[in-house]
Design an enzyme around this catalytic site. Structure first.
Site, PDB file in Angstrom:
ATOM      1  CG  ASP A  31     -32.753 -29.378 -60.704  1.00  0.00           C
ATOM      2  OD1 ASP A  31     -32.851 -28.536 -59.330  1.00  0.00           O
ATOM      3  OD2 ASP A  31     -31.203 -29.780 -59.943  1.00  0.00           O
ATOM      4  CD  GLU A  38     -32.699 -29.890 -54.255  1.00  0.00           C
ATOM      5  OE1 GLU A  38     -32.800 -30.737 -52.935  1.00  0.00           O
ATOM      6  OE2 GLU A  38     -33.252 -30.906 -55.288  1.00  0.00           O
ATOM      7  CD  GLU A  39     -33.800 -33.303 -57.684  1.00  0.00           C
ATOM      8  OE1 GLU A  39     -32.970 -34.637 -56.886  1.00  0.00           O
ATOM      9  OE2 GLU A  39     -34.357 -33.523 -57.634  1.00  0.00           O
ATOM     10  NE  ARG A  99     -39.657 -32.371 -36.630  1.00  0.00           N
ATOM     11  CZ  ARG A  99     -40.344 -33.230 -35.623  1.00  0.00           C
ATOM     12  NH1 ARG A  99     -41.697 -33.367 -36.040  1.00  0.00           N
ATOM     13  NH2 ARG A  99     -39.864 -34.048 -34.667  1.00  0.00           N
TER      14      ARG A  99
END
Length: 428
Positions: free
Chosen positions: A81, A149-150, A193
């Protein structure tokens, strides 16, 4: 054959993917409206013989499943998106698109200001590479394209729509879930990480109430603008005075709305708040403190009724599994060499990516499979170096900026290779 050799023999020419990227960048779709991105991914995967493509999952979401004998199942994820941002990059393929947002009915400028168009292009190039390299790996590959997702709702929507349900979309449950995000770091680099990698984010709308009236008669009103101003200033003391200085936390008031004109005191104000935290304890503390301050300021102003709190989105923590991260990091170091940073700093942003793993059925009958998420540099290395020399981070456009646009190469090549290397670290 080692992974780098498989890549060199199997990767496609990237020029068509560069053109695909430009087309997606020029024609973005807001959250819940990612139709072109979904159609592009679907069409591309269906050309690759053997991919089982399943569409319309949780909206415009889709998966492509490539079964290639016995072995592990690896799920790769890309979000698709765009954002309600007016593009100011001046790129020849920049977006001038506007569309009505289905969330609120308001027409907005639209831009891929977070690099999801690059994620799509990298994923499709990786899918082609792994398809070509089938003789060199065994197992099942799942490429997943996630909408929305936003607004922190796409991964959950795909799960709730039966992504892994055998009676619905029947996506095979993965052994591992892998994802990446383009960031304002030097293009050509990747960073992994172990452990905490992205913060939780909670957003909500707060409505506070006053008593409206004429601007010349403030003494007979209760001004919600003044009330909102006191709240906004006081909220900033939570992080500075209530959170351990060694721990990261952010409270942002991104929107304040009240009234329509200057000579009328309105009857209410709406404050939109976003909170970022890195531990559950601090998350609970901040959310409680915000409610305490809002209610206290309303009492101090004589507000006629209780404030209204409405949650608008919530991102989970992203905590990378140690074993999966170390496996992928080892493969990255072997392939990328010094371009890979195994101690990358945590992201400042937030993600709903982890839901695709934490909600996946596992081999012992419960929920939750391990995952890892890494960053991908997308900025001209010369600009990154200049910002360091001048000690001016503002020179580098960040995600969600109207000026954010990854340099196409080597970003795309690196993103495609990272996806392939990550997948093959489990499939070979």
């Amino acid at each position: 054959m080692d992974i780098s050799m498989i890549l060199s023999k199997s990767k496609p020419h990237l020029k068509p993917y560069e053109e695909l990227y430009k087309h997606l960048h020029q024609n973005p779709g807001l959250s819940l409206q990612e139709h072109l991105a979904a159609e592009t991914a679907t069409k591309h995967l269906r050309i690759l013989d053997g991919f089982d493509v399943r569409t319309k999952i949780g909206g415009t979401g889709l998966v492509g499943i490539l079964s290639n004998g016995p072995g592990k199942t690896v799920l790769l994820r890309a979000d698709i998106d765009a954002l309600p941002v007016e593009e100011l990059t001046n790129l020849p393929y920049g977006s001038t698109k506007r569309e009505v947002d289905v969330e609120d009915g308001i027409e907005k400028a639209v831009m891929h200001a977070c690099g999801h168009d690059m994620h799509i292009a990298c994923m499709l190039a990786a899918a082609s590479t792994l398809h070509t390299a089938r003789e060199h790996w065994k197992g099942t590959l799942v490429v997943l394209f996630q909408p929305n997702e936003e607004r922190a709702a796409g991964a959950r929507a795909m799960i709730d729509d039966g992504l892994y349900d055998p009676k619905r979309h029947a996506c095979p449950s993965p052994d591992v879930v892998l994802g990446q995000h383009v960031m304002p770091q030097a293009a050509g680099t990747v960073g992994t990480r172990v452990g905490h990698f992205a913060s939780a984010a909670d957003s909500f709308r707060v409505t506070v109430y006053g008593r409206g009236g004429h601007a010349s008669q403030p003494h007979v009103t209760i001004d919600p603008v003044v009330l909102a101003a006191h709240i906004i200033v006081r909220l900033q003391t939570i992080v500075s005075r209530e959170v351990n200085p060694r721990e990261g936390a952010v409270i942002t008031v991104g929107s304040v709305q009240s009234g329509m004109t200057e000579n009328i005191i309105s009857s209410e104000a709406v404050i939109k708040i976003n909170v970022r935290t890195v531990t559950p304890e601090t998350r609970d503390k901040l959310l409680a403190a915000i409610k305490r301050i809002v209610k206290a300021e309303c009492d101090a102003s004589g507000s006629p009724k209780e404030p209204l709190f409405e949650a608008t989105s919530s991102f989970p923590f992203t905590i990378n599994d140690i074993n999966v991260t170390n496996c992928v990091a080892s493969a990255f170091t072997e392939h990328f060499g010094e371009k890979h940073d195994p101690q990358a700093p945590p992201l400042g942003g937030s993600e709903d990516f982890s839901i695709l793993a934490t909600e996946a059925p596992n081999r012992i009958g419960g929920k939750g499979v391990p995952y890892t998420y890494w960053n991908l540099g997308g900025t001209d290395p010369a600009l990154v170096q200049k910002a360091k020399v001048e000690n001016n981070s503002g020179l580098v456009p960040h995600n969600h900026s109207a000026y954010f646009a990854p340099v196409i190469q080597p970003t795309m090549r690196t993103g495609m290779e990272a996806m392939v290397v990550g997948a093959l670290s489990y499939l070979t």
